[in-house]
Scaffold this motif. Sequence first.
Motif, PDB file in Angstrom:
ATOM      1  N   SER A  16      31.857 101.269 -36.089  1.00  0.00           N
ATOM      2  CA  SER A  16      30.726 100.493 -35.551  1.00  0.00           C
ATOM      3  C   SER A  16      30.791  99.033 -35.965  1.00  0.00           C
ATOM      4  O   SER A  16      30.054  98.203 -35.443  1.00  0.00           O
ATOM      5  CB  SER A  16      29.393 101.101 -36.001  1.00  0.00           C
ATOM      6  N   LYS A  17      31.658  98.712 -36.908  1.00  0.00           N
ATOM      7  CA  LYS A  17      31.751  97.336 -37.401  1.00  0.00           C
ATOM      8  C   LYS A  17      33.197  97.036 -37.814  1.00  0.00           C
ATOM      9  O   LYS A  17      34.018  97.947 -37.920  1.00  0.00           O
ATOM     10  CB  LYS A  17      30.873  97.167 -38.659  1.00  0.00           C
ATOM     11  N   LEU A  21      35.852  98.839 -35.564  1.00  0.00           N
ATOM     12  CA  LEU A  21      35.358  98.401 -34.248  1.00  0.00           C
ATOM     13  C   LEU A  21      36.413  97.562 -33.529  1.00  0.00           C
ATOM     14  O   LEU A  21      36.655  97.760 -32.326  1.00  0.00           O
ATOM     15  CB  LEU A  21      34.060  97.597 -34.416  1.00  0.00           C
ATOM     16  N   ALA A  38      30.451 106.503 -36.505  1.00  0.00           N
ATOM     17  CA  ALA A  38      29.891 105.844 -37.692  1.00  0.00           C
ATOM     18  C   ALA A  38      28.588 106.565 -38.020  1.00  0.00           C
ATOM     19  O   ALA A  38      28.127 107.418 -37.253  1.00  0.00           O
ATOM     20  CB  ALA A  38      29.656 104.359 -37.467  1.00  0.00           C
ATOM     21  N   THR A  40      25.415 105.067 -38.838  1.00  0.00           N
ATOM     22  CA  THR A  40      24.135 104.426 -38.507  1.00  0.00           C
ATOM     23  C   THR A  40      23.963 104.296 -37.000  1.00  0.00           C
ATOM     24  O   THR A  40      24.753 103.598 -36.329  1.00  0.00           O
ATOM     25  CB  THR A  40      24.070 103.019 -39.158  1.00  0.00           C
ATOM     26  N   SER A  42      21.898 102.754 -34.988  1.00  0.00           N
ATOM     27  CA  SER A  42      21.624 101.471 -34.320  1.00  0.00           C
ATOM     28  C   SER A  42      22.908 100.647 -34.150  1.00  0.00           C
ATOM     29  O   SER A  42      23.192 100.145 -33.045  1.00  0.00           O
ATOM     30  CB  SER A  42      20.585 100.676 -35.120  1.00  0.00           C
ATOM     31  N   THR A  43      23.710 100.529 -35.218  1.00  0.00           N
ATOM     32  CA  THR A  43      24.950  99.750 -35.085  1.00  0.00           C
ATOM     33  C   THR A  43      25.977 100.487 -34.220  1.00  0.00           C
ATOM     34  O   THR A  43      26.765  99.863 -33.513  1.00  0.00           O
ATOM     35  CB  THR A  43      25.570  99.425 -36.463  1.00  0.00           C
ATOM     36  N   LEU A  44      25.890 101.812 -34.232  1.00  0.00           N
ATOM     37  CA  LEU A  44      26.794 102.586 -33.372  1.00  0.00           C
ATOM     38  C   LEU A  44      26.487 102.303 -31.898  1.00  0.00           C
ATOM     39  O   LEU A  44      27.403 102.177 -31.074  1.00  0.00           O
ATOM     40  CB  LEU A  44      26.646 104.073 -33.690  1.00  0.00           C
ATOM     41  N   ASP A  46      25.206  99.513 -30.680  1.00  0.00           N
ATOM     42  CA  ASP A  46      25.737  98.170 -30.379  1.00  0.00           C
ATOM     43  C   ASP A  46      27.250  98.224 -30.174  1.00  0.00           C
ATOM     44  O   ASP A  46      27.803  97.572 -29.278  1.00  0.00           O
ATOM     45  CB  ASP A  46      25.426  97.200 -31.533  1.00  0.00           C
ATOM     46  N   ALA A  47      27.924  98.999 -31.027  1.00  0.00           N
ATOM     47  CA  ALA A  47      29.386  99.117 -30.920  1.00  0.00           C
ATOM     48  C   ALA A  47      29.775  99.804 -29.611  1.00  0.00           C
ATOM     49  O   ALA A  47      30.756  99.415 -28.963  1.00  0.00           O
ATOM     50  CB  ALA A  47      29.936  99.900 -32.115  1.00  0.00           C
ATOM     51  N   THR A 194      34.952  90.456 -42.476  1.00  0.00           N
ATOM     52  CA  THR A 194      34.059  91.555 -42.076  1.00  0.00           C
ATOM     53  C   THR A 194      32.891  91.644 -43.060  1.00  0.00           C
ATOM     54  O   THR A 194      32.905  91.013 -44.119  1.00  0.00           O
ATOM     55  CB  THR A 194      34.792  92.910 -42.094  1.00  0.00           C
ATOM     56  N   ASP A 195      31.917  92.501 -42.727  1.00  0.00           N
ATOM     57  CA  ASP A 195      30.764  92.716 -43.622  1.00  0.00           C
ATOM     58  C   ASP A 195      31.220  93.175 -45.002  1.00  0.00           C
ATOM     59  O   ASP A 195      30.630  92.820 -46.016  1.00  0.00           O
ATOM     60  CB  ASP A 195      29.832  93.790 -43.032  1.00  0.00           C
TER      61      ASP A 195
END
Length: 245
Positions: A16-17, A21, A38, A40, A42-44, A46-47, A194-195
């Motif tokens: 997801s990130k 990603l 992934a 989470t 919400s981020t999944l 978006d991905a 990256t994060d």
Amino acid sequence: MDLGLEGRAALVTGASKGLGLASAIALAQDGARVAIVARTASTLADAHAAVTAASTGRTDVLAIAADVTAHGEAERVVTEAVEAFGGVDILVPNAGGPPPGGAWEVTDDALRAAFEANCLASIRLARAALPSMQARRWGRICCITSAWVKQPSPYLSLSNVARTGLWAWVKTAAADVAADGVTVNLVCPGLHDTDRIRALGGSGGARMGDPADFGKVVAFLCSEPAAFVSGAALQVDGGATLGLL
Ligand code: NAP
């Protein structure tokens, strides 16, 4: 160069990130059907949108919420991808990295957690996906690890221990399935923006790689012309690693 990925079914975890990603996007850009994993939601989501936008007109990108370290989840995500795509050709095992810590500081519990996320989960995913690849006599397994497998970091001993275990597994696993048309490799990132690197405090002024470029290296290792690259650990680190292997 035609990577021969059109229509190939790919499963990318930790996707997801960041580097996962970017790998999913690169595979989608080259025509693969992609499942991303992934934890989470919400981020999944978006991905999922980002991979769909990057794909060559495909609307079948699959998002699976799962923690690949949890009991039975590696097997479940492979099963879901096989059911959705009719099989899995490409597997990119990845998960978040462990916390920092020197060799004398890390606890047994921390070592176990790192081993689950950065070694065992990848092996379980590979084991679950292998029968589908063997049935097609074609497969690519490309594990995202770290350049620290070649030059252990004094500050990331959990990563050093867990990922070198995975490399040792990959070396023997690759030879065992070479005749089936399945390759097994490591891709070993150095510093990328990256994060994860931001959470560890940034690059300290060192040059960082672009995750999008890293994703394209993964896509190449998963490609048709990379058929004879197996058992390799390819660092993508701008030359930072000094180890000779
Ligand atoms: P990141 O930005 O933290 O992204 C990690 C991704 O993995 C996220 O999508 C995260 O989403 C997912 N994830 C984490 N744990 C998971 C789990 N147990 N099950 C399923 N998904 C999980 O990390 P990154 O920078 O892309 O790095 C990827 C890997 O390369 C890490 O192992 C990292 O240590 C290693 N690495 C990175 C660098 C670098 O410069 N970036 C350098 C060397 C090594 P959720 O949290 O929602 O699950």
